[in-house]
Design a protein around this motif. Structure first.
Motif, PDB file in Angstrom:
ATOM      1  N   LEU A 151       0.824  -1.219   0.000  1.00  0.00           N
ATOM      2  CA  LEU A 151       0.000   0.000   0.000  1.00  0.00           C
ATOM      3  C   LEU A 151       0.856   1.266   0.000  1.00  0.00           C
ATOM      4  N   ALA A 152       2.066   1.139  -0.459  1.00  0.00           N
ATOM      5  CA  ALA A 152       2.995   2.273  -0.416  1.00  0.00           C
ATOM      6  C   ALA A 152       2.508   3.466  -1.229  1.00  0.00           C
ATOM      7  N   ASP A 153       1.657   3.214  -2.232  1.00  0.00           N
ATOM      8  CA  ASP A 153       1.181   4.318  -3.077  1.00  0.00           C
ATOM      9  C   ASP A 153      -0.008   5.063  -2.477  1.00  0.00           C
ATOM     10  N   ASP A 154      -0.507   4.606  -1.331  1.00  0.00           N
ATOM     11  CA  ASP A 154      -1.651   5.258  -0.690  1.00  0.00           C
ATOM     12  C   ASP A 154      -1.366   5.310   0.810  1.00  0.00           C
ATOM     13  N   LYS A 155      -0.796   6.421   1.265  1.00  0.00           N
ATOM     14  CA  LYS A 155      -0.355   6.529   2.654  1.00  0.00           C
ATOM     15  C   LYS A 155      -1.515   6.436   3.641  1.00  0.00           C
ATOM     16  N   GLU A 156      -2.687   6.894   3.243  1.00  0.00           N
ATOM     17  CA  GLU A 156      -3.835   6.790   4.148  1.00  0.00           C
ATOM     18  C   GLU A 156      -4.244   5.334   4.359  1.00  0.00           C
ATOM     19  N   LEU A 157      -4.287   4.569   3.267  1.00  0.00           N
ATOM     20  CA  LEU A 157      -4.606   3.146   3.414  1.00  0.00           C
ATOM     21  C   LEU A 157      -3.500   2.414   4.163  1.00  0.00           C
ATOM     22  N   GLN A 158      -2.288   2.789   3.902  1.00  0.00           N
ATOM     23  CA  GLN A 158      -1.159   2.169   4.592  1.00  0.00           C
ATOM     24  C   GLN A 158      -1.276   2.385   6.107  1.00  0.00           C
ATOM     25  N   ALA A 159      -1.599   3.618   6.497  1.00  0.00           N
ATOM     26  CA  ALA A 159      -1.761   3.925   7.923  1.00  0.00           C
ATOM     27  C   ALA A 159      -2.983   3.220   8.510  1.00  0.00           C
ATOM     28  N   MET A 160      -3.981   2.947   7.702  1.00  0.00           N
ATOM     29  CA  MET A 160      -5.184   2.260   8.162  1.00  0.00           C
ATOM     30  C   MET A 160      -4.924   0.770   8.367  1.00  0.00           C
ATOM     31  N   TRP A 161      -4.274   0.131   7.398  1.00  0.00           N
ATOM     32  CA  TRP A 161      -4.172  -1.330   7.387  1.00  0.00           C
ATOM     33  C   TRP A 161      -3.024  -1.882   8.222  1.00  0.00           C
ATOM     34  N   THR A 162      -1.900  -1.209   8.294  1.00  0.00           N
ATOM     35  CA  THR A 162      -0.746  -1.812   8.981  1.00  0.00           C
ATOM     36  C   THR A 162      -0.981  -2.069  10.469  1.00  0.00           C
ATOM     37  N   PRO A 163      -1.745  -1.238  11.207  1.00  0.00           N
ATOM     38  CA  PRO A 163      -1.988  -1.574  12.613  1.00  0.00           C
ATOM     39  C   PRO A 163      -2.868  -2.814  12.808  1.00  0.00           C
ATOM     40  N   TRP A 164      -3.507  -3.265  11.757  1.00  0.00           N
ATOM     41  CA  TRP A 164      -4.371  -4.439  11.845  1.00  0.00           C
ATOM     42  C   TRP A 164      -3.625  -5.745  11.596  1.00  0.00           C
ATOM     43  N   ALA A 165      -2.297  -5.692  11.473  1.00  0.00           N
ATOM     44  CA  ALA A 165      -1.529  -6.865  11.039  1.00  0.00           C
ATOM     45  C   ALA A 165      -1.744  -8.079  11.943  1.00  0.00           C
ATOM     46  N   SER A 166      -1.854  -7.860  13.251  1.00  0.00           N
ATOM     47  CA  SER A 166      -2.003  -8.999  14.169  1.00  0.00           C
ATOM     48  C   SER A 166      -3.294  -9.763  13.906  1.00  0.00           C
ATOM     49  N   GLU A 167      -4.412  -9.051  13.770  1.00  0.00           N
ATOM     50  CA  GLU A 167      -5.693  -9.719  13.530  1.00  0.00           C
ATOM     51  C   GLU A 167      -5.762 -10.308  12.127  1.00  0.00           C
ATOM     52  N   ILE A 168      -5.135  -9.651  11.172  1.00  0.00           N
ATOM     53  CA  ILE A 168      -5.133 -10.187   9.802  1.00  0.00           C
ATOM     54  C   ILE A 168      -4.337 -11.496   9.749  1.00  0.00           C
ATOM     55  N   ALA A 169      -3.190 -11.541  10.423  1.00  0.00           N
ATOM     56  CA  ALA A 169      -2.403 -12.779  10.461  1.00  0.00           C
ATOM     57  C   ALA A 169      -3.246 -13.918  11.030  1.00  0.00           C
ATOM     58  N   ALA A 170      -3.970 -13.645  12.100  1.00  0.00           N
ATOM     59  CA  ALA A 170      -4.819 -14.681  12.698  1.00  0.00           C
ATOM     60  C   ALA A 170      -5.932 -15.108  11.748  1.00  0.00           C
ATOM     61  N   ASP A 171      -6.498 -14.152  10.996  1.00  0.00           N
ATOM     62  CA  ASP A 171      -7.509 -14.507   9.992  1.00  0.00           C
ATOM     63  C   ASP A 171      -6.912 -15.382   8.896  1.00  0.00           C
ATOM     64  N   VAL A 172      -5.686 -15.071   8.492  1.00  0.00           N
ATOM     65  CA  VAL A 172      -5.022 -15.894   7.469  1.00  0.00           C
ATOM     66  C   VAL A 172      -4.839 -17.313   7.993  1.00  0.00           C
ATOM     67  N   PHE A 173      -4.409 -17.447   9.235  1.00  0.00           N
ATOM     68  CA  PHE A 173      -4.187 -18.781   9.820  1.00  0.00           C
ATOM     69  C   PHE A 173      -5.483 -19.583   9.839  1.00  0.00           C
ATOM     70  N   ALA A 174      -6.582 -18.931  10.243  1.00  0.00           N
ATOM     71  CA  ALA A 174      -7.878 -19.614  10.264  1.00  0.00           C
ATOM     72  C   ALA A 174      -8.300 -20.012   8.854  1.00  0.00           C
ATOM     73  N   PHE A 175      -8.075 -19.124   7.891  1.00  0.00           N
ATOM     74  CA  PHE A 175      -8.465 -19.422   6.506  1.00  0.00           C
ATOM     75  C   PHE A 175      -7.649 -20.596   5.950  1.00  0.00           C
ATOM     76  N   LEU A 176      -6.349 -20.610   6.199  1.00  0.00           N
ATOM     77  CA  LEU A 176      -5.514 -21.682   5.668  1.00  0.00           C
ATOM     78  C   LEU A 176      -5.906 -23.045   6.236  1.00  0.00           C
ATOM     79  N   HIS A 177      -6.515 -23.048   7.414  1.00  0.00           N
ATOM     80  CA  HIS A 177      -6.920 -24.312   8.027  1.00  0.00           C
ATOM     81  C   HIS A 177      -8.362 -24.698   7.720  1.00  0.00           C
ATOM     82  N   THR A 178      -9.240 -23.725   7.563  1.00  0.00           N
ATOM     83  CA  THR A 178     -10.667 -24.064   7.414  1.00  0.00           C
ATOM     84  C   THR A 178     -11.328 -23.393   6.213  1.00  0.00           C
ATOM     85  N   GLY A 179     -10.579 -22.704   5.394  1.00  0.00           N
ATOM     86  CA  GLY A 179     -11.084 -22.194   4.138  1.00  0.00           C
ATOM     87  C   GLY A 179     -12.272 -21.256   4.257  1.00  0.00           C
ATOM     88  N   TYR A 180     -13.209 -21.405   3.315  1.00  0.00           N
ATOM     89  CA  TYR A 180     -14.362 -20.494   3.255  1.00  0.00           C
ATOM     90  C   TYR A 180     -15.219 -20.570   4.514  1.00  0.00           C
TER      91      TYR A 180
END
Length: 421
Positions: free
Chosen positions: A220-249
């Protein structure tokens, strides 16, 4: 030379003695584990979970009692020596405070163990204990990290939570020896959130969050506002990725059932570590498209959400961020799957846990190969337990007219009760 004790000081000293006697007597009751969880509940917890818990509890209780006995001795001395009264009064306050910290610790752990209120519920939660550990094993073994044991407990609410193994508890010196994961009642038999919470434990042990934050920032380097919005959510997004990789849709549909609250889905509370519910759902749908193909039930879910909760209903300042995030969703999802994790030798999580295993096609193949034995066989339970959760969740989500059947099937399977095919 000792200081004489006045009548007033004697009264104060006597009251301190009364106070410490009360708190110390109560602290000694903590030696009985049945004070905060039934013997049946303790017996339902497997040895490799219950033993470290009981050991930790014994340690903090004995330290509390030792502090109380030392305080009682100081108060006894103060009854003869007036100059010791200030120290004795401070010691009583310190002991009271420590008692409260230990009480909070025991209450939390006791409630967690005691949530196993019946044999069938204990069986379901024990199954989840094992699945949680199984989900961590391939990642943490590759990372050379110890695999924590997990105690799953049931509680009220809409969302799950975790108290990670290794974190400090309320009582000084007490460290959580296992991971304690809350699973809520409405998702007990569709427990995809279990893997989200396990994802937090894995992320902590592998350095995933910092790596994902950097990956999102780059995407998101080309949109600093989105970058500032999304990067603090990294912890919850990582956990969502882990759940998705194990249980899919199944994890996406289950997540939407939690975040799809009209009061909150389009809100962005200051400091909330979770993505806006609307965006979190879009990201899950994009995960599905990226891994499973352009067509699938994820499109219907996304379309229904956008029809029911259009971005135009959000606060005017949030609307453009939602729409720009939606446009950027393919690259955000790609960044999530491509993040190089230091503890995994800079391999992404999606290379260690193959999402194709929980694609609709992959789960249908499992269902076909196993047949009716999938729901009754100890072999399939041990070998494919996580994918069985994914399959039941997928079928419940994509076939609402038979949702009750799939919930009942998952319920029986988790409780290890044989059922008809």
């Amino acid at each position: 030379m000792t200081s004489p004790v006045s009548i007033t000081q004697a009264l104060v000293a006597a009251d301190l003695g009364r106070q410490v006697a009360h708190w110390l007597a109560s602290a000694r009751t903590f030696r009985d584990a049945e004070e905060f969880a039934s013997i049946g509940a303790w017996r339902s917890v497997e040895r490799d979970i219950g033993t470290p818990l009981r050991t930790q509890l014994h340690k903090v209780v004995e330290e509390l009692i030792a502090l109380g006995e030392g305080t009682a001795a100081l108060v006894a001395s103060a009854r003869q020596e007036a100059s010791l009264l200030p120290r004795a009064a401070a010691a009583v306050q310190r002991f009271r405070h420590r008692y409260t910290q230990v009480d909070t610790t025991l209450d939390f752990l006791g409630d967690a163990v005691n949530s196993r209120t019946s044999p069938v519920l204990a069986a379901a939660l024990t199954t989840l204990d094992r699945l949680a550990v199984q989900s961590m094993a391939p990642v943490l073994q590759r990372a050379g990290k110890p695999i924590p044991q997990v105690l799953v407990y049931q509680d009220k609410g809409t969302g799950a939570s975790i108290l990670r193994a290794g974190v400090r508890l309320w009582a000084p010196g007490a460290v959580m020896p296992v991971a304690a994961i809350k699973i809520v009642r409405h998702n007990l038999y569709r427990p995809t959130s279990l893997f989200h919470e396990v994802g937090h434990q894995v992320a902590f042990l592998t350095g995933w969050v910092e790596a994902l934050r950097a990956s999102l920032a780059k995407a998101l380097a080309d949109d600093k506002e989105l970058q500032a919005m999304w990067t603090p959510w990294a912890s919850e997004i990582a956990a969502d990725v882990f759940a998705f990789l194990h249980t899919g849709y199944a994890s996406v549909a289950a997540l939407y059932d939690v975040v799809g609250d009209a009061r909150t889905i389009l809100r962005w509370p200051v400091g909330d570590p979770h993505p806006v519910g609307w965006l979190r759902t879009l990201l899950g749908c994009q995960f599905s498209r990226s891994c499973f193909g352009a067509e699938g039930p994820w499109n219907a879910l996304q379309n229904a959400m956008e029809a029911h909760f259009p971005a135009a209903r959000a606060d005017a300042t949030l609307q453009p961020l939602l729409l720009r995030s939606k446009a950027a969703m393919p690259r955000i999802a790609a960044a999530c799957f491509a993040t190089k994790i230091p503890a995994l030798g800079d391999r992404p999580m999606s290379e260690v846990i193959d999402p194709a295993r929980v694609s609709p096609a992959g789960l249908a193949d499992l269902e076909r190969r196993a047949g009716a034995a999938l729901w009754t066989s100890a072999h399939w339970r041990d070998a494919e337990g996580i994918r069985i959760v994914a399959l039941a969740g997928l079928r419940e989500a994509e076939r609402p007219e038979t949702a009750t059947l799939w919930i009942d099937r998952a319920r029986a399977w988790l409780r290890d009760v044989p059922i008809a095919a």
